[in-house]
Structure formats: structure tokens, C-alpha cells
Scaffold this motif. Structure first.
Motif, PDB file in Angstrom:
ATOM      1  N   VAL A  30     123.342  77.600  -9.504  1.00  0.00           N
ATOM      2  CA  VAL A  30     124.010  76.163  -9.924  1.00  0.00           C
ATOM      3  C   VAL A  30     125.360  77.125 -11.449  1.00  0.00           C
ATOM      4  CG1 VAL A  30     124.225  73.443 -10.932  1.00  0.00           C
ATOM      5  CG2 VAL A  30     122.490  74.655  -9.670  1.00  0.00           C
ATOM      6  N   GLY A  31     125.019  77.061 -12.251  1.00  0.00           N
ATOM      7  CA  GLY A  31     126.118  77.650 -13.204  1.00  0.00           C
ATOM      8  C   GLY A  31     126.967  78.642 -12.729  1.00  0.00           C
ATOM      9  N   ALA A  32     126.163  79.225 -11.787  1.00  0.00           N
ATOM     10  CA  ALA A  32     127.326  80.801 -11.279  1.00  0.00           C
ATOM     11  C   ALA A  32     128.431  80.108 -10.405  1.00  0.00           C
ATOM     12  CB  ALA A  32     126.297  82.098 -10.788  1.00  0.00           C
ATOM     13  N   ALA A  33     127.853  78.786 -10.187  1.00  0.00           N
ATOM     14  CA  ALA A  33     128.580  78.410  -8.554  1.00  0.00           C
ATOM     15  C   ALA A  33     129.705  77.117  -9.855  1.00  0.00           C
ATOM     16  CB  ALA A  33     128.105  77.804  -7.620  1.00  0.00           C
ATOM     17  N   ASP A  34     129.691  76.983 -10.465  1.00  0.00           N
ATOM     18  CA  ASP A  34     130.511  75.998 -11.863  1.00  0.00           C
ATOM     19  C   ASP A  34     131.850  76.635 -11.231  1.00  0.00           C
ATOM     20  OD1 ASP A  34     130.390  73.335 -12.864  1.00  0.00           O
ATOM     21  OD2 ASP A  34     130.364  74.619 -14.799  1.00  0.00           O
ATOM     22  N   PHE A  35     132.692  75.821 -10.929  1.00  0.00           N
ATOM     23  CA  PHE A  35     134.367  76.089 -11.162  1.00  0.00           C
ATOM     24  C   PHE A  35     134.524  75.025 -11.543  1.00  0.00           C
ATOM     25  CE2 PHE A  35     132.419  79.399  -7.919  1.00  0.00           C
ATOM     26  CZ  PHE A  35     132.744  80.429  -8.587  1.00  0.00           C
ATOM     27  N   VAL A  36     133.976  73.801 -11.258  1.00  0.00           N
ATOM     28  CA  VAL A  36     134.990  72.146 -11.737  1.00  0.00           C
ATOM     29  C   VAL A  36     135.334  72.073 -12.856  1.00  0.00           C
ATOM     30  CG1 VAL A  36     134.540  69.848 -11.506  1.00  0.00           C
ATOM     31  CG2 VAL A  36     133.297  71.407  -9.765  1.00  0.00           C
ATOM     32  N   HIS A  37     133.765  73.153 -14.264  1.00  0.00           N
ATOM     33  CA  HIS A  37     133.975  72.426 -15.648  1.00  0.00           C
ATOM     34  C   HIS A  37     135.724  73.669 -16.436  1.00  0.00           C
ATOM     35  CE1 HIS A  37     130.634  70.639 -14.394  1.00  0.00           C
ATOM     36  NE2 HIS A  37     130.809  69.760 -14.854  1.00  0.00           N
ATOM     37  N   THR A  38     136.552  74.472 -15.647  1.00  0.00           N
ATOM     38  CA  THR A  38     136.672  75.024 -15.629  1.00  0.00           C
ATOM     39  C   THR A  38     138.362  74.199 -16.210  1.00  0.00           C
ATOM     40  OG1 THR A  38     136.285  76.536 -14.775  1.00  0.00           O
ATOM     41  CG2 THR A  38     138.322  77.196 -14.840  1.00  0.00           C
TER      42      THR A  38
END
Length: 772
Positions: free
Chosen positions: A361-369
Motif C-alpha cells: 500500500v505504501g509503495a503505491a501511495d501517490f495521493v499524499h505527494t
């Protein structure tokens, strides 16, 4: 004419309902009593602000306001040299500009005959144009004129002054604040110049004979109010005259605070620096602030404080488990050992699966950029004051690194409020801090000696002096990304209302120094770049790092601050945040630290962290059902795995490896009773897949940061985890023997300096290219 205009202004005030007839009569009586103008009387009675009166006057006379006029025109401070500051103050005017035979004056009241006569004596042929200003705005111009003359022209040419004005307008501060923020002026120099221009005494000279402050004079104000506006009432000179120390002599907010408590009084101002104000407040409130720093949380919520290590219920439960174990091995040795082995292996299997899921999940986290475009879109006028706590203890050698790192922050220095937290008995660090001549936005806070002597206690004490809307902690050796504060502001503004904290990533500038620093970097890269973003995306509790966590200050105070008895106060605060329904976010910004390069120092640091995890788990499991109800099942299970599970994993690691190595060399038959087939296969899966997965994920983490030289070192992670076990048992021993003892981490041991690492950022933005 002046009388006619004043009558029109009075009528307009009545028409707009800003005052009524009785209030106007009361103000007029005060004008006769104190020989002051009407607007000053209304202001002292706390009936009308000077700003509102100026707006009405400008509307009645169809003249512009000074703030509006100044946004389009430069001020020629050379014109003011014709008049003594006393004359400008007495008549309340200031010559701003001469253009095409016309003098533009900033005035409080238009068409005052004495002002026109004074101007005609200086410039007989000039025409006069007026703009409306408040008393405080005119006083600010008089102070700025003194600043302009006090700084040599060779250092600050007119073009540079215009750039300073532009900076002040861009940031939304005064020119004096801009000069201080740009480090062109020291607070002591500003105070001396302001006192001279305004004809006011300086605090350090007035009280250098040891004259004491009357604490009763300040009793109407709490420390937060005094520090927010940087003033301290010193003593009543008579029943209606109050002497007050003030950092900014033109701060209308200070007078408003005092007039609310004491309508109609007269103020005698004494100019002091922010540091002098801070020390005065500390002197008046030290005992109460020290008590609050230690016991605020304990008194508010005893169940949430680690001041008590074990609850009665936990002692009873622990005793029952020990008794159950003894009875079990007495009645059925192999069955009891098999049950323990099964529980441990099920726990390891769940932990492996959980961490794998979080990592994906963390590796795919692009929302909080937060993008560079988001940062560039910020309007610096809207940026709030940002407080930074920097606890420093016996670290004089890192102070130059600290000051340099903070100066690189791409945030208006005029809006920085840096509090250097120094233990009052740490004479060496205090001397080094003073010798470093830190910039104007940094204040020294001296922490009174008291138990427990911990970082969270120091931070709690510093909270009482913070002036910002947001607050963060940096350790003395930290080097944050220059745009970190702005990225955090964007994150808060885009986030939900219950977002109370934003955690930046941590990494190391000396990662290649030795084997230990390389393994440390592998661990941190995985933790902050994969696990924490995974927790945020899933809305789970986040155990905070000890630095670079950014808070909304009012909400942090609402939660009671940090627990001074918990030696890993950050993780505990992360769980308390979730229990109150608040959220913690992460931001794509990094703070670079010094990784421990000496093994004994690393063991001490890690044992403190793990002891704090033990304290945190115990605190939040005193009343498991209440914690479950507050957190919810998902968050509660995550907390058990992340906090308690981390400790259990490190404590059981040597046992698991010891059993495996024993079996490998002896092939003892009795182990078949402890490890039936299904437990054996599960153990083998955990051993092979779990370790391989841990190695692989840390490899991915350093790939993410392009630290390709560290990839091969991930193979050594199993040995690194054994070091955690050694620290874990040291932590367990200290939990019983000295639970609140703070194992000091020694910094400054690295031979690698921050500037030697190309990954450590430098600010790409120099606000002004000013001479030094």
C-alpha cells in the motif's frame, strides 16, 4: 477645517453604529482629562480601533490610506531628517515623498495647521498632499527612518532598501521584521534604535541596577498572552499609569490586550528584545510552567501517563501468566512448549503478512505527494508563524550545523519562531549557543532542573513559549529539506480538519560511513518511505518519529502535549492522537540526521526507543476494552502489532534463532514434540520467507531513494535484527530498574559533515542577494 472634518467623522461613526452617543461623550471626557485626540480616547476605552477610525476618516476626506499608497510608492526616508523624531511624534505626521513640487505626508488627522506650518518652514514652495495613517503606522515610519540612518549606506543602498520593502510586502510584515528576518539587523540593535527614535527607555538599561519587576502588574495576563504579543507589564506607576516592556513599540495588539483589562489607562513603554521578554515571562511563571511541563498529562488523564509503569491489573495478569506457565510445564511440558511455539509462529506469520500488505500500500501511495507547483502557489502573506522546538543537551559541537540548517529553510524568516531548549545546568552548551550569535528568530529557553530529565519534558516546557500556529521538533543535528515547512502547510490545508500532525521522513547524511550507518539507513528508508505511507493510506495509527513531526499547536495543547515520563514520547503521542479521533499524515519531505556510527551509542539509543515502546504498549493496554472502543478494532489490532508486536519480535528473535541453530547442529529428537509438522512448516516459512521478505523490502526502499550502493548490505539485515534484540533485553531490564531514565544519544561523532553528502539539500532560493 479640522474641526469640521472631525465633526463629520463623529457623525459617520454614529451613522454606522460604530459608537453610540454615550460612548462618544465618555471618550470626549477622556480627551479633556488626558489631553489626547478623540481616536486615542476611543482606543484606550476599548470602544473603537485606531484602524477603524482611520478608515472612516479616509472615507470622509476622500484620501487614501497609507497602506494602500505605500504599496505603489517608495518612501524617501531622507525627508524625515529635516524634523526631530520628537516633533514627528508630537504632531503625528511623517513626510513620505517629494515629487514634482508636492510633499506627501502621512497624517493621523488631515488639515492640522501646526503640521502645515512645520512643512512650509522646511519646504516653502511645496504643495502638500496627505494620506491617512494610524498613530502606530506613523510611529513605525519614524522607527524605520532610524533604521535607515543607522545602517551604513555602503551596506544597504537605496535599491536594496526597496528590495527590503518588497520583501516586507510579499511576506506581509513590517520593514523592521524584514530586516530582522533577513539577518541585516540584530534584535538588540533594533531595540536600541527604536528606543532612541521613540524617546523611550531600554529595558536592559532601565533595570540593569537589579530593580525587580512587580509580579502583580502582570497577574491579569497568562504566559500565553504575554508571549504571543511579546510584552510584560512591569509595574503600576500610579493608579492609572502602567509601565510595560514591549518588543515592538508600535504593536497595536498589545495596547488592545491591556485596554481590555484596564480601560482608560496610560501606558509607559519600555523597549525590550524578544529574548528579554521571554526571560521575563520565564522569571514570572517558571514554577507554574515547570510543574505543567511535568504533570499536565498526568493530572488531566492519569491513565494515559507512563508515570506509573504497571497497573494493578497488569501486575495481576502478569502473575497469572507466570503461574499458568509454571503449572503448564509441570503438568504437560511438551504440550505447553508446543503451544508457545505455535503462538509465536502464528504471531510472526501475521506480522509478516501485515507488513507486506502495508508495504504494498505504501509503495503505491501517490495521493499524499506535495508537488513543487503546490509549494510555488503558496501566497507568503498567508503563511502563519511557525514555531520550531530544538532540544539540545550537552551538544555544543552541533550548534553551527543547527543554525546553518535553519537558515536554509525556504520559509519567511520573519515568520519563524525557533526555540532553542537548553537545560539550565548545561553551561557548556549555553555558552556555545550564545557565542554562535543566532539570528533574530531564535530564542533561548532555559529548562529548570527537575525530574524526569527527558526530551518530552523539555518540549512541554517549550510549548508554553511557542507563538506559532504550527509547531515542529528538530533535533540539533537535523537538516530538513528547505521546502519542508511549506510542504507541511500545503498538506494541512488540503487535509481534513481532524489532521493534527504531519510526519516528514527521516534519513541520514552519513549513511556510507560504516556498516552500522548503512544498515541504519536501510531500516529508516523502509520505515518512512513504505510503512508510514501505508499506515496513512489505510487511516491507521502512526507511531511518530522523534523529530520532524509537525502539529497544529492548539490541538497539541488540547491533547496535553507529550508524556514526560515516556522515553519514546512520539510513538505514545501517535496512539493518543488516534484515540481522540485525529489523523496523522505523512509528507514527501526528508530530514537528514546523523546516523549512529558507534555500536554502544546505537545500543543505548535503540534500548531507549524499545523501552518507550514497552511503556506505550503498557499504557494503552491498562484498559484494553476502553482502548478498543476509542480506537476501533482495526486501529486497535494495528497498534498491538506495531507497538507490542515490535517488542515481542525483537525479544523472541534470539530464542527462535537459538532453537533453529541448536536443531541444525544436533537434530535433537525432543524438538519433534515441540514442533509438530504444521508448526514446523510454519516455522520454516517464517524463517525463510520472513527473512527473505525483510531483505527484499529494504532493498526496494533504498532503490526508491537511489541509494544503489546499499542494496547488497540488505543481505545482512538478520544480523542487524539481532542487535535490536540485545537492545530489547537492555530495555526490558531498564523497564523494571529505571523506567524513566533517558539514555542520552551522543551526536557529533561522525567524521562526515552534512555538506559532504550531495543528497543533503541546500536552499535553491535566496530571498535577496544582499551584501553581508
Amino acid at each position: 477645517m479640522a474641526i469640521t472634518i472631525q465633526s463629520q467623522v463623529k457623525q459617520q461613526l454614529l451613522n454606522q453604529g460604530l459608537v453610540d452617543q454615550n460612548q462618544l461623550k465618555l471618550a470626549q471626557r477622556l480627551t479633556r482629562l488626558l489631553h489626547c485626540p478623540l481616536q486615542q480616547a476611543l482606543w484606550r476605552l476599548n470602544l473603537l480601533s485606531l484602524e477603524t477610525y482611520a478608515e472612516v476618516t479616509a472615507a470622509v476626506t476622500a484620501r487614501p490610506r497609507l497602506t494602500e499608497w505605500r504599496s505603489r510608492h517608495p518612501i524617501d526616508f531622507g525627508l524625515s531628517t529635516v524634523f526631530a523624531p520628537e516633533a514627528l511624534l508630537a504632531y503625528r505626521f511623517f513626510p513620505c515623498r517629494q515629487h514634482n513640487g508636492t510633499i506627501t505626508l502621512a497624517v493621523e488627522r488631515p488639515n492640522v495647521r501646526s503640521i502645515r506650518q512645520a512643512v512650509r518652514q522646511a519646504w516653502p514652495e511645496a504643495k502638500v498632499r496627505t494620506v491617512i495613517a494610524t498613530q502606530h503606522e506613523i510611529e513605525q515610519l519614524i522607527v524605520e527612518a532610524g533604521l535607515h540612518r543607522a545602517l551604513p549606506a555602503s551596506d544597504l543602498e537605496d535599491t536594496t532598501w526597496w528590495a527590503v520593502y518588497q520583501e516586507a510586502r510579499q511576506v506581509g510584515t513590517s520593514v523592521a521584521d524584514a530586516l530582522l528576518g533577513l539577518e541585516l539587523l540584530q534584535p538588540e540593535d533594533y531595540a536600541d534604535i527604536a528606543a532612541e527614535q521613540m524617546g523611550l527607555p531600554r529595558f536592559n538599561r532601565l533595570f540593569e541596577d537589579g530593580t525587580e519587576v512587580d509580579a502583580n502588574a502582570a497577574s491579569d495576563f497568562d504566559s500565553a498572552a504575554l508571549l504571543s504579543h511579546l510584552f510584560v507589564p512591569l509595574r503600576w506607576l500610579d493608579q492609572k499609569t502602567l509601565m510595560v516592556a514591549i518588543a515592538d513599540p508600535n504593536a497595536a495588539q498589545v495596547e488592545q490586550q491591556i485596554y481590555e483589562k484596564n480601560p482608560g489607562c496610560t501606558l509607559v513603554k519600555v523597549i525590550a528584545t524578544p529574548q528579554e521578554i521571554t526571560e521575563l515571562v520565564d522569571q514570572l511563571h517558571q514554577s507554574a510552567l515547570s510543574w505543567d511541563a511535568r504533570y499536565r498529562l498526568l493530572v488531566r488523564s492519569p491513565a494515559e501517563s507512563a508515570a506509573r509503569v504497571f497497573s494493578l491489573g497488569q501486575v495481576i495478569l502478569g502473575g497469572l501468566l507466570v503461574c499458568g506457565f509454571v503449572v503448564g510445564i509441570t503438568a504437560d511440558l511438551w504440550g505447553t512448549l508446543a503451544a508457545i511455539a505455535a503462538l509465536l509462529n502464528i504471531f510472526f506469520f501475521v506480522s509478516i503478512a501485515y507488513r507486506l500488505f502495508l508495504s504494498l500500500v505504501g509503495a503505491a501511495d501517490f495521493v499524499h505527494t506535495v508537488s513543487p507547483e503546490d509549494v510555488a502557489a503558496l501566497n507568503e502573506k498567508t503563511l502563519p508563524v511557525y514555531s520550531i522546538l530544538v532540544p539540545v543537551y550537552k551538544e555544543p559541537e552541533v550548534l553551527p550545523i543547527l543554525i546553518n540548517a535553519l537558515s536554509e529553510l525556504d520559509y519567511p524568516h520573519e515568520k519563524l519562531d525557533v526555540l532553542l531548549l537548553l537545560e539550565e545546568n548545561d553551561a557548556e552548551t549555553i555558552a556555545a549557543a550564545k557565542a554562535a550569535t543566532p539570528p533574530a528568530y531564535m530564542r533561548f529557553i532555559y529548562i529548570p532542573a527537575s525530574a524526569p530529565q527527558t526530551k518530552p519534558k523539555a518540549c512541554n516546557y517549550g510549548l508554553s513559549f511557542a507563538r506559532g500556529e504550527y509547531i515542529t521538533i528538530y533535533d540539533a543535528e537535523d537538516i530538513p529539506d528547505p521546502d519542508q515547512l511549506k510542504k507541511v502547510i500545503v498538506t494541512f490545508r488540503k487535509g481534513p480538519e481532524n489532521l493534527v500532525c504531519v510526519q516528514a521522513a527521516l534519513n541520514y547524511f552519513n549513511r556510507d560511513e560504516n556498516l552500522l550507518t548503512r544498515l541504519f539507513t536501510l531500516e529508516y528508508s523502509y520505515w518512512f518511505d513504505y510503512l508510514l505511507p501505508g499506515l496513512q493510506t489505510l487511516g491507521l495509527p502512526i507511531p511518530l518519529g522523534g523529530t520532524s513531526n509537525h502539529f497544529r499547536l492548539p490541538l497539541l495543547l488540547e491533547m496535553g502535549g507529550w508524556d514526560p515520563f515516556n522515553v519514546t514520547e512520539d510513538a505514545d503521542l501517535g496512539i493518543r492522537t488516534a484515540e481522540r479521533g485525529y489523523r496523522i499524515g505523512v509528507v514527501n519531505s526528508t530530514t537528514y540526521e546523523e546516523a549512529n556510527c558507534h555500536l554502544p551509542n546505537w545500543i543505548r539509543q535503540r534500548s531507549r526507543w524499545l523501552k518507550g515502546y514497552m511503556q506505550t504498549w503498557l499504557v494503552h493496554n491498562r484498559y484494553p476494552l476502553r482502548s478498543l472502543r476509542r480506537l476501533g478494532l482495526k486501529n486497535w489490532l494495528s497498534t498491538q502489532l506495531f507497538v507490542g508486536g515490535t517488542v515481542l519480535a525483537f525479544l523472541s528473535e534470539p530464542i527462535v534463532w537459538g532453537v533453529f541453530i541448536y536443531w541444525l547442529f544436533t537434530r535433537a529428537d525432543w524438538l519433534d514434540y515441540v514442533f509438530p509438522n504444521w508448526i514446523l512448516y510454519l516455522s520454516l516459512f517464517n524463517l525463510l520467507f520472513g527473512n527473505a521478505l525483510g531483505v527484499y523490502l529494504t532493498m526496494l526502499a533504498v532503490f526508491h531513494r537511489r541509494y544503489y550502493g546499499l542494496v547488497a548490505y540488505a543481505l545482512l539485515n538478520p544480523f542487524y535484527w539481532i542487535l535490536h534484540s540485545a537492545a530489547g533485553y537492555m530495555a526490558l531490564w531498564q523497564l523494571f530498574t529505571k523506567p524513566f531514565y533517558w539514555e542520552k544519544t551522543v551526536h557529533g561523532l561522525s567524521k562526515i559533515r552534512p555538506g559532504a553528502n550531495p543528497d543533503v539539500p541546500k536552499s535553491p532560493l535566496k530571498r535577496l542577494n544582499l551584501p553581508t
